[in-house]
Design an enzyme around this catalytic site. Structure first.
Site, PDB file in Angstrom:
ATOM      1  CG  HIS A   1      -2.081   0.907   1.110  1.00 42.38           C
ATOM      2  ND1 HIS A   1      -2.025   2.264   1.329  1.00 42.38           N
ATOM      3  CD2 HIS A   1      -3.346   0.642   0.722  1.00 42.38           C
ATOM      4  CE1 HIS A   1      -3.212   2.790   1.107  1.00 42.38           C
ATOM      5  NE2 HIS A   1      -4.038   1.815   0.727  1.00 42.38           N
TER       6      HIS A   1
ATOM      7  CG  ASP B   1      -8.430  -4.384  -2.867  1.00 44.40           C
ATOM      8  OD1 ASP B   1      -7.642  -3.442  -2.977  1.00 44.40           O
ATOM      9  OD2 ASP B   1      -9.663  -4.258  -2.990  1.00 44.40           O
TER      10      ASP B   1
END
Ligand code: SDX
Length: 392
Positions: free
Chosen positions: A271, A328
């Site tokens: 991320h 996700d």
């Protein structure tokens, strides 16, 4: 702390702005919507309450909350001409392309150039899009499945109705499952906003030209589609399925993810901001466990996911780069348990992110921000003279 942005050394700050909506601390894995922690909201609020909070800045009173639900319910009818657009799509059209087009098409059925300074006009547009978007999501799914379009049932809750609109059989048969309704409500809350991510920045920059709300949302949907962003939830399931088909050989995929000559990345990991666990991933992982246990479903994909996560968290390459599971990584496992096909996963992400996009669009317009116009560092040729083609 207000007004202070501390970036990791070497953070790739690709254009920042001021916003009062969502706070992230990537080091500590903190996520708050208008000051409220994501953990509390996921446990104690429902999705429309969180939508109200993000867009209008405060949790709604009981009266405001009831009115908000009723006004959204009243807006859940979509112009019959939209069905002609749905019918015109080939069955093979990707659901993200369908929903982006339908959202943009809504402009012609609703005033898109909302007057943001009019609370009443803005409120009307908010309930209009929150009322109609789930219908477009359900119609996108049913078109793909070759099912007749369905309006669901306005007597039941917002999230309940989403599942009913999607899964009610043509003969009217449908069995509501509270476990799945609660899980979807939680997933939508966890996806509702996330500061200046790629798709939200897209909504803000498109809206900064004073393009309408619906057109700006359609642009955000297209940005979300990419596998490095919201498309990752579909890519995670496809990756886990590939590992399962490959005798569960997670080591092979870990090696691929570390091989610089191989473009493969471990989907659902890493991320730009979180250099610690994505707090949403922790909540979703727990929810995935609970949903599958409550449904009595043994999904080998969940076991592969947990094995892959354990390996990655102990792998020096991943540790050095502070790569952790993100939002996700586990969400697709729950969507799959709901019977949602992988190419609809990112549409469900867009459904969750809708309130955040609306809130950020409204904030940008209320702050009268100028049209987005990033500058560049020119690295091309210096001036040179034209050469006629005969002499080249
Ligand atoms: C979302 O921004 C948001 O808030 C997004 C989001 C939201 O709610 O809106 O949180 C939703 O988009 C989550 C991210 C979903 N995407 C994926 O899961 C795709 C896989 N992840 C990566 O592609 C990547 O981690 C990104 C795109 C998420 C972040 O990319 P960055 O910050 O540009 O990281 P990077 O490319 O600079 O990587 C740093 C290093 C590199 O290695 P080195 O060159 O330093 O040796 O880490 C490596 C990368 O190669 N790396 C990975 C990796 N992610 C980064 N290596 C293997 N697998 C990965 N997943």
């Amino acid at each position: 702390t207000r007004g202070v942005i501390t970036l990791d050394p070497g953070y790739k700050n690709t254009g920042s702005c001021e916003s009062a909506i969502t706070f992230l601390d990537g080091e500590k894995g903190i996520l708050r919507y208008r000051g409220y922690s994501i953990e509390e909201l996921a446990e104690k609020a429902d999705f429309l309450e969180v939508a109200y909070l993000l867009i209008f800045g405060e949790l709604p009173t009981k009266e405001q909350n009831d009115k908000f639900h009723d006004d959204i319910r009243a807006e859940s009818i979509v112009d019959e001409d939209i069905k002609k657009i749905v019918d015109a799509f080939p069955k093979a059209a990707h659901p993200m392309g369908v929903i982006a087009s339908l959202t943009s098409a809504l402009t012609s059925f609703n005033p898109s150039s909302v007057n943001v300074n009019s609370e009443e006009a803005m409120y009307k547009s908010v309930v209009r899009i929150l009322g109609k978007f789930p219908v477009l999501v359900a119609w996108t799914f049913r078109k793909k499945e070759g099912l007749p379009l369905d309006y669901g049932d306005n007597e039941i809750g917002y999230v309940e109705n989403i599942l009913k609109m999607m899964f009610r059989k043509p003969n009217g048969e449908y069995k509501q499952n509270k476990i799945l309704v609660d899980a979807l409500d939680k997933l939508l809350i966890l996806h509702a906003d996330h500061e200046q991510n790629c798709s939200t920045s897209t909504v803000r920059i498109v809206g900064s030209s004073h393009a309408g709300l619906f057109a700006s949302l359609s642009a955000g949907i297209s940005a979300l589609w990419g596998p490095l962003h919201g498309g990752a939830n579909q890519a995670v399931l496809e990756m886990l399925e590939a590992i399962k088909a490959d005798d569960g050989d997670t080591k092979k995929y870990m090696a691929k993810a570390k091989d610089k000559s191989d473009p493969f990345r471990l989907m659902g990991f890493g991320h730009r901001v979180y250099k610690n666990f994505d707090p949403r991933a922790k909540i979703i992982k727990k929810a995935a466990d609970e949903v599958l246990a409550d449904l009595g479903v043994e999904d080998p994909i969940l076991d592969i996911a947990k094995g892959l996560e354990k390996e990655a968290l102990e792998d020096q390459y991943f540790v050095d780069r502070r790569l952790y599971p993100n939002v996700d990584f586990y969400s697709g496992i729950i969507y799959r348990a709901m019977g949602i096909p992988t190419d609809m996963f990112t549409v469900m992400f867009a459904l969750g992110r809708l309130p955040g996009w609306i809130a950020q669009w409204r904030e940008m317009r209320l702050r009268k921000e100028p049209i987005g116009r990033p500058r560049q560092v020119y690295i091309g040729e210096t001036e040179r003279k034209f050469i006629p083609v005969e002499e080249r």
